[in-house]
Scaffold this active site. Structure first.
Site, PDB file in Angstrom:
ATOM      1  N   GLN A   1      32.628 -73.444 -55.801  1.00  0.00           N
ATOM      2  CA  GLN A   1      33.034 -74.533 -55.447  1.00  0.00           C
ATOM      3  C   GLN A   1      32.418 -74.628 -54.009  1.00  0.00           C
ATOM      4  O   GLN A   1      32.133 -73.735 -53.216  1.00  0.00           O
ATOM      5  CB  GLN A   1      34.661 -74.566 -55.230  1.00  0.00           C
ATOM      6  CG  GLN A   1      35.316 -74.097 -56.608  1.00  0.00           C
ATOM      7  CD  GLN A   1      35.637 -72.772 -56.817  1.00  0.00           C
ATOM      8  OE1 GLN A   1      34.806 -71.834 -56.210  1.00  0.00           O
ATOM      9  NE2 GLN A   1      36.795 -72.514 -57.321  1.00  0.00           N
TER      10      GLN A   1
ATOM     11  N   HIS B   1      39.679 -64.403 -53.921  1.00  0.00           N
ATOM     12  CA  HIS B   1      38.784 -65.601 -54.344  1.00  0.00           C
ATOM     13  C   HIS B   1      37.449 -64.328 -54.113  1.00  0.00           C
ATOM     14  O   HIS B   1      36.355 -64.535 -53.366  1.00  0.00           O
ATOM     15  CB  HIS B   1      38.409 -66.433 -53.306  1.00  0.00           C
ATOM     16  CG  HIS B   1      38.171 -67.773 -54.047  1.00  0.00           C
ATOM     17  ND1 HIS B   1      37.216 -68.854 -53.629  1.00  0.00           N
ATOM     18  CD2 HIS B   1      38.614 -68.270 -55.074  1.00  0.00           C
ATOM     19  CE1 HIS B   1      37.133 -69.725 -54.332  1.00  0.00           C
ATOM     20  NE2 HIS B   1      38.107 -69.531 -55.371  1.00  0.00           N
ATOM     21  N   ASN B   2      37.492 -63.304 -54.888  1.00  0.00           N
ATOM     22  CA  ASN B   2      36.518 -62.165 -54.929  1.00  0.00           C
ATOM     23  C   ASN B   2      35.122 -62.535 -55.322  1.00  0.00           C
ATOM     24  O   ASN B   2      34.043 -62.510 -54.508  1.00  0.00           O
ATOM     25  CB  ASN B   2      37.148 -61.029 -55.551  1.00  0.00           C
ATOM     26  CG  ASN B   2      38.173 -60.458 -55.164  1.00  0.00           C
ATOM     27  OD1 ASN B   2      38.941 -60.956 -54.010  1.00  0.00           O
ATOM     28  ND2 ASN B   2      39.160 -59.774 -55.851  1.00  0.00           N
TER      29      ASN B   2
ATOM     30  N   TYR C   1      46.829 -64.530 -66.903  1.00  0.00           N
ATOM     31  CA  TYR C   1      47.310 -63.093 -66.563  1.00  0.00           C
ATOM     32  C   TYR C   1      47.668 -62.346 -68.021  1.00  0.00           C
ATOM     33  O   TYR C   1      48.501 -61.689 -68.281  1.00  0.00           O
ATOM     34  CB  TYR C   1      48.698 -63.262 -65.861  1.00  0.00           C
ATOM     35  CG  TYR C   1      48.478 -63.613 -64.440  1.00  0.00           C
ATOM     36  CD1 TYR C   1      48.373 -62.907 -63.527  1.00  0.00           C
ATOM     37  CD2 TYR C   1      48.404 -65.034 -64.388  1.00  0.00           C
ATOM     38  CE1 TYR C   1      48.055 -63.325 -62.132  1.00  0.00           C
ATOM     39  CE2 TYR C   1      48.215 -65.534 -62.798  1.00  0.00           C
ATOM     40  CZ  TYR C   1      48.191 -64.631 -61.791  1.00  0.00           C
ATOM     41  OH  TYR C   1      47.787 -65.211 -60.714  1.00  0.00           O
TER      42      TYR C   1
ATOM     43  N   HIS D   1      42.061 -64.985 -65.106  1.00  0.00           N
ATOM     44  CA  HIS D   1      42.447 -65.233 -63.940  1.00  0.00           C
ATOM     45  C   HIS D   1      43.691 -66.319 -64.033  1.00  0.00           C
ATOM     46  O   HIS D   1      44.543 -66.224 -62.914  1.00  0.00           O
ATOM     47  CB  HIS D   1      41.163 -65.820 -63.224  1.00  0.00           C
ATOM     48  CG  HIS D   1      41.460 -66.287 -61.832  1.00  0.00           C
ATOM     49  ND1 HIS D   1      41.440 -65.560 -60.660  1.00  0.00           N
ATOM     50  CD2 HIS D   1      41.827 -67.548 -61.209  1.00  0.00           C
ATOM     51  CE1 HIS D   1      41.997 -66.198 -59.638  1.00  0.00           C
ATOM     52  NE2 HIS D   1      42.076 -67.576 -59.892  1.00  0.00           N
TER      53      HIS D   1
ATOM     54  N   GLU E   1      46.055 -64.787 -52.453  1.00  0.00           N
ATOM     55  CA  GLU E   1      45.416 -64.775 -53.623  1.00  0.00           C
ATOM     56  C   GLU E   1      44.018 -64.423 -53.376  1.00  0.00           C
ATOM     57  O   GLU E   1      43.678 -64.051 -52.302  1.00  0.00           O
ATOM     58  CB  GLU E   1      45.341 -66.366 -54.120  1.00  0.00           C
ATOM     59  CG  GLU E   1      46.586 -66.738 -55.160  1.00  0.00           C
ATOM     60  CD  GLU E   1      46.278 -67.794 -55.984  1.00  0.00           C
ATOM     61  OE1 GLU E   1      45.274 -68.321 -55.731  1.00  0.00           O
ATOM     62  OE2 GLU E   1      46.922 -68.106 -56.967  1.00  0.00           O
TER      63      GLU E   1
ATOM     64  N   GLY F   1      52.264 -63.977 -56.298  1.00  0.00           N
ATOM     65  CA  GLY F   1      51.050 -63.288 -55.894  1.00  0.00           C
ATOM     66  C   GLY F   1      49.985 -63.536 -57.153  1.00  0.00           C
ATOM     67  O   GLY F   1      49.847 -64.675 -57.283  1.00  0.00           O
ATOM     68  N   ASN F   2      48.879 -62.558 -57.205  1.00  0.00           N
ATOM     69  CA  ASN F   2      47.707 -62.736 -57.935  1.00  0.00           C
ATOM     70  C   ASN F   2      47.466 -61.349 -58.518  1.00  0.00           C
ATOM     71  O   ASN F   2      47.447 -60.457 -57.753  1.00  0.00           O
ATOM     72  CB  ASN F   2      46.856 -63.434 -57.006  1.00  0.00           C
ATOM     73  CG  ASN F   2      45.453 -63.589 -57.700  1.00  0.00           C
ATOM     74  OD1 ASN F   2      44.533 -63.302 -57.197  1.00  0.00           O
ATOM     75  ND2 ASN F   2      45.396 -64.372 -58.759  1.00  0.00           N
TER      76      ASN F   2
ATOM     77  N   GLU G   1      36.265 -77.416 -60.819  1.00  0.00           N
ATOM     78  CA  GLU G   1      37.134 -76.766 -59.868  1.00  0.00           C
ATOM     79  C   GLU G   1      36.712 -77.303 -58.651  1.00  0.00           C
ATOM     80  O   GLU G   1      36.935 -76.655 -57.289  1.00  0.00           O
ATOM     81  CB  GLU G   1      37.323 -75.313 -59.921  1.00  0.00           C
ATOM     82  CG  GLU G   1      37.789 -74.800 -61.327  1.00  0.00           C
ATOM     83  CD  GLU G   1      37.708 -73.377 -61.365  1.00  0.00           C
ATOM     84  OE1 GLU G   1      37.574 -72.363 -60.299  1.00  0.00           O
ATOM     85  OE2 GLU G   1      38.051 -72.597 -62.219  1.00  0.00           O
TER      86      GLU G   1
END
Length: 749
Positions: free
Chosen positions: A250, A104-105, A58, A55, A102, A547-548, A322
C-alpha cells in the site's frame, strides 16, 4: 474478461477458477461452493480469498487464541475485549483507553518506507474506529544482523516510514524496541502499536444495524495499490530469492489520514455514526462483510459508486484493494446531510455506497448487475479453522542441553571491563538515539516519558494528571530455548517496565510473530507461547484485550525465532509522581531488588561474547513479579524512589550503565561476594530492578521490602563521573558514552 455475475455463476457452474493462485486450498474452495450452493462469482472468490487468508481469518491460530478468553482473569476495567478493532479499558475519572499492536512485516521487507508507514496508518485507524482520539504510537522492530547489507537497505527505510507518517500525523512515538538477529534476515518484524483516549460514552463498534441506514465510504479514493496486500503478503512464505511483490504494498498519505482523523472525531462528537469500520487488510471485502456480519441485518452495496483513482480497476480489484486512509460508516438517513457537510469541511471525499437491509445477505452490485450474494458471517467470521499438527522439534533437547553457563568467562579485571564495553556497544544494547531522534516524541505536549525510559507515558487529563504508561517487550532468543517460559518472560518484562515508572499494569495486547504454521515445530512453538502467555496473564491479572498473529515469517525453510511481542498498559493517577530511569542526584542510595541466579543462557553476554544460543532461559516467578511491581508502585506513589530501572538484557551491568548515562551521574557499586563477577554483572535473572532512593528514605523503603518479603540489597551510591565496580574495575562515563552512542551511527548514519 466479461463481468461474472451471480446469474452467470448459476448458469455456468463449471467455469475454471484460479482459487489456488488466490491462496485458497482445494478443500476451502469446495467449502465455498457448499456455502453458496453454486460456484462463486469472481468477486465472491476474491472476497473469500482475502478474508480467509491467514492474516485476516486466524485460521491456524484460533484454536490456541481461545485460551485468552477461557483463562481471562477477573478485571473490572475491561470495557471491550477481543474481537473488535481494539480492546478498551477503563482507566478512571470517566476515561477509557484503547490500544493494540499489529504487524506489517512482509510489506515492510518488500517496500520498507511504505510498508512501515502504512503499518502506522492502519493501527491508528483501528484506534480511531473505536471512537478514540489517537494520542501516541510505538514501534517494536526486529531486523537481521546489523552489519548485513540488506539490513542497511531495510532499516533506514522502515525508520523513515514510521517517522515520516507518525510525525506528519502529529502523534508522539513514545517507545518500542530495536533488536538485531540473523534469524530476521529476510523477515524483519515491523510491529506498530497505537493508544487512544476517549470517554466511556464515546465507544464505537464495528456493526451495521438498522434497516434503511446508509453505508458511507469516506476518505481517500480507491486505487490499485495494495491489491491483495497485507492479506496475501502476510499469508505466505518468501522464497530464498527474496520478494518480488512491490505492487502489493500500500501507499500511504499521512496528510489525508490527519484530515480523516479530525473529520471522524467531529462526526463522533455530533453522534452521527451508528457503526464504523476502518479499511485495512482486505479493504472493502473486510469492511462490508464485518459490518454486516456483526449487525442485525444484511447489506446492499453499489460498488460502481466507489470513488476511484484508477478507473480501469475491475470489481474484484476494487474489493481486494487495500488503499489507505479509508473508513466505512453506517449512518441514519436523517444524519446523512450533516455527515456530508462535515466531510466537505475537512476536504474528505464521502460517498453513499449502500444501505443496511432487512435480510441476512451481503449483496454487491456493479452497474445494476449482482456480483456478490453471500451470508456475511461466512466471509468475515466463519472461515476455516485448522487444528494444525504440532510437535516438539527433535533439536529442542540438544539446544537446551548446550547451556551458556559452561562457556569461558572473563578471568581478570581488564577482561571484565572489556566485556562490559563490548556489550554496551553491541547493536542490541547500544543507544538507539539514531532511530528515536527521527521521531517526534513530544508533539501534543502530553508526553511525560519516552525512550530511553523503561516505558512511554502520556498524560490524558491535564487537571488531575491522570496518565497511562506503555511498554513492549519480547525476547526471541529466550522463546527459541523455551517458548512457554519465553512468552512469560516477555510479559514479565513489559509488566515490570510499566511498574518501574510508577504505573499499575492493567491490560495486555500482543503481536505473535512466527514462521509457517504448516511446520509442526513452528506450531508447537506457537501453542507453547500462547499457553505460557495465557497462564501468565491469568496469574498477573492482566487480560489480553486484542492483538495480532503474524505467520509465515520465514525464508524458504528457515523460520524466525518465535517472537511474541507483548505490550502492557498501565495507569498512573498523577504523572507528576512518575519514576524516571536516570540517576539524577549525587548521594542517592542504589538498591538491588530481587534475587540474582546463575542464568546466562540466551543472554546478551552469551550472544556478544560467544555468539551462542543454547540452554534454558531464566526462570519465571510471576508472584515475585507481582510483588516487585507493588513495591515499585508504592515507592513511587509515596515519594520514596528517585529513579528505577528494570534488569533485563545485559543484566545489572547494562542497567547501571543506562541509569548513569541517562542521569549524567556515576556510581560506586559493590558486587555480591557470593556470586561470580560475570554472573553478578551479566546474569539476566527475571524479577529484578535497581532503585535509587534518597538517604532519608532508605530505611523506610527497605523496611517495606522486608515486611513484604522482597529481597533488597544496598549495592552502591550515586557518585562521581565513573562507574566503579569496587574491587574489580572502573570505567569513565565518557568512555561508556562513546561506546554506547557510536554503534548505530557508524552502521547506518
Amino acid at each position: 474478461m466479461s463481468l461474472d455475475t451471480v446469474k452467470n455463476a448459476l448458469e455456468h457452474p463449471d467455469v475454471e477458477q484460479p482459487f489456488a493462485e488466490l491462496g485458497l486450498k482445494p478443500d476451502e474452495y469446495t467449502r465455498i461452493r457448499e456455502i453458496l450452493g453454486r460456484r462463486p462469482t469472481s468477486s465472491e472468490l476474491a472476497m473469500y480469498s482475502v478474508m480467509w487468508s491467514e492474516h485476516c481469518s486466524y485460521k491456524s491460530s484460533k484454536v490456541h487464541l481461545r485460551q485468552f478468553g477461557d483463562k481471562m482473569p477477573e478485571n473490572d476495567a475491561m470495557l471491550v475485549g477481543i474481537g473488535e478493532n481494539a480492546g478498551v479499558v477503563d482507566v478512571g475519572q470517566g476515561y477509557a483507553v484503547t490500544f493494540k499492536v499489529e504487524s506489517h512485516n512482509h510489506p515492510s521487507y518488500v517496500e520498507p518506507y511504505q510498508g512501515a508507514a502504512t503499518g502506522i496508518g492502519g493501527i491508528v485507524r483501528d484506534i480511531l474506529a473505536m471512537g478514540a482520539r489517537p494520542v501516541a504510537v510505538m514501534d517494536p522492530l526486529r531486523f537481521g544482523a546489523a552489519e548485513h547489507p540488506d539490513t542497511r537497505r531495510v532499516l533506514p527505510g522502515v525508520v523513515a516510514g514510521i517517522g515520516g507518517y507518525g510525525n506528519c500525523l502529529g502523534l508522539p512515538n513514545i517507545g518500542g524496541e530495536i533488536v538485531f538477529d540473523p534469524c530476521y534476515q529476510g523477515n524483519p518484524l515491523v510491529n506498530a502499536l497505537c493508544v487512544g483516549v476517549m470517554k466511556h460514552e464515546d465507544i464505537h463498534l464495528a456493526q451495521a444495524s438498522g434497516a434503511g441506514n446508509l453505508v458511507i465510504l469516506y476518505g481517500a479514493r480507491t486505487g490499485g495499490d495494495g491489491i491483495g496486500g497485507v492479506s496475501v503478503l502476510a499469508s505466505e512464505t518468501f522464497d530464498a530469492d527474496g520478494p518480488a511483490k512491490r505492487p502489493a504494498v500500500q501507499v500511504g498519505d499521512p496528510f489525508q489520514e490527519k484530515l480523516l482523523i479530525e473529520c471522524t472525531l467531529e462526526l463522533f462528537r455530533e453522534h452521527l455514526v451508528a457503526g464504523i469500520q476502518d479499511l485495512g487488510g482486505a479493504g472493502l471485502s473486510c469492511a462490508t462483510s464485518e459490518l454486516a456480519s456483526a449487525g442485525s441485518g444484511g447489506m446492499r452495496v453499489e460498488l460502481d459508486t466507489v470513488p476511484l483513482r484508477d478507473h480501469t480497476l475491475s470489481p474484484e480489484e476494487i474489493l481486494m484493494s487495500e488503499s489507505q486512509e479509508r473508513m466505512c460508516a453506517v449512518v441514519e438517513p436523517a444524519h446523512v446531510a450533516r455527515f456530508m457537510e462535515i466531510c466537505d469541511k475537512w476536504d474528505v471525499i464521502a460517498t453513499v455506497v449502500g444501505e443496511v437491509t432487512e435480510g441476512d445477505r451481503l449483496e454487491i452490485f456493479w452497474h445494476g448487475e449482482q456480483i456478490v450474494d453471500v451470508p456475511p458471517r461466512t466471509v468475515a467470521h466463519e472461515g476455516p479453522v485448522y487444528e494444525r499438527p504440532y510437535a516438539r522439534p527433535q533439536w529442542q533437547d540438544t539446544l537446551q542441553a548446550d547451556a551458556a553457563e559452561r562457556l569461558p568467562r572473563p578471568g581478570t579485571a581488564d577482561e571484565l571491563k572489556a566485556t562490559l564495553l563490548d556489550l554496551v556497544a553491541s547493536p542490541n544494547l547500544a543507544d538507539k538515539s539514531w532511530v528515536t531522534d527521527q521521531y517526534d516524541r513530544y508533539v501534543l505536549g502530553n508526553t511525560v516519558l519516552a525512550q530511553p525510559e523503561d516505558s512511554g507515558m502520556v498524560r490524558i487529563d491535564e487537571e488531575t494528571g491522570l496518565g497511562v504508561a506503555l511498554a513492549t517487550d519480547g525476547n526471541g532468543r529466550f522463546c527459541k530455548l523455551d517458548p512457554y517460559t519465553g512468552a512469560q518472560l516477555a510479559l514479565a518484562e513489559a509488566y515490570r517496565n510499566v511498574a518501574t515508572t510508577g504505573a499499575r499494569p492493567l491490560a495486555v495486547t500482543d503481536c505473535l510473530n512466527f514462521g509457517s504454521p504448516e511446520d509442526p515445530a513452528v506450531m508447537w512453538q506457537f501453542a507453547e507461547t500462547t499457553r505460557g502467555l495465557a497462564d501468565a496473564c491469568q496469574i498477573l491479572g492482566t487480560p489480553v484485550t486484542g492483538g495480532n498473529v503474524s505467520f509465515y515469517n520465514q525464508t524458504g525453510e528457515t523460520a524466525i525465532h518465535p517472537t511474541p511481542v507483548v505490550g502492557v498498559l498501565g495507569v498512573i493517577d498523577d504523572v507528576e509522581r512518575r519514576t524516571p530511569v536516570g540517576f539524577a542526584e549525587e548521594g542517592q542510595i542504589i538498591l538491588l531488588l530481587g534475587d540474582t541466579h546463575e542464568e546466562l543462557s540466551g543472554s546478551a553476554w552469551a550472544q556478544v561474547a560467544h555468539d551462542h544460543l543454547g540452554g534454558l532461559p531464566p526462570r519465571v516467578d510471576l508472584e515475585r513479579e507481582r510483588l516487585l511491581a507493588e513495591i515499585l508502585i508504592a515507592g513511587s506513589r509515596d515519594g520514596m524512589i528517585d529513579a528505577a530501572h528494570d534488569l533485563a538484557d545485559g543484566g545489572l551491568a547494562q542497567a547501571l550503565v543506562e541509569a548513569c548515562l541517562t542521569g549524567g551521574h556515576g556510581a560506586r557499586v559493590v558486587l555480591a561476594e557470593d556470586l561470580d563477577p560475570t554472573v553478578a554483572l551479566f546474569s539476566e535473572s527475571a524479577g529484578r530492578a535497581i532503585v535509587a532512593v534518597p538517604r532519608s528514605e532508605e530505611m523506610r523503603f527497605t523496611d517495606m521490602c522486608k515486611v513484604r518479603g522482597l529481597p533488597c540489597a544496598r549495592i552502591g551510591v550515586v557518585d562521581g563521573d565513573t562507574l566503579d565496580f569496587q574491587g574489580h574495575f572502573t570505567v569513565a562515563l565518557d568512555e561508556l558514552r562513546t561506546a554506547h552512542e557510536q554503534t548505530l551511527k557508524a552502521l547506518f548514519g
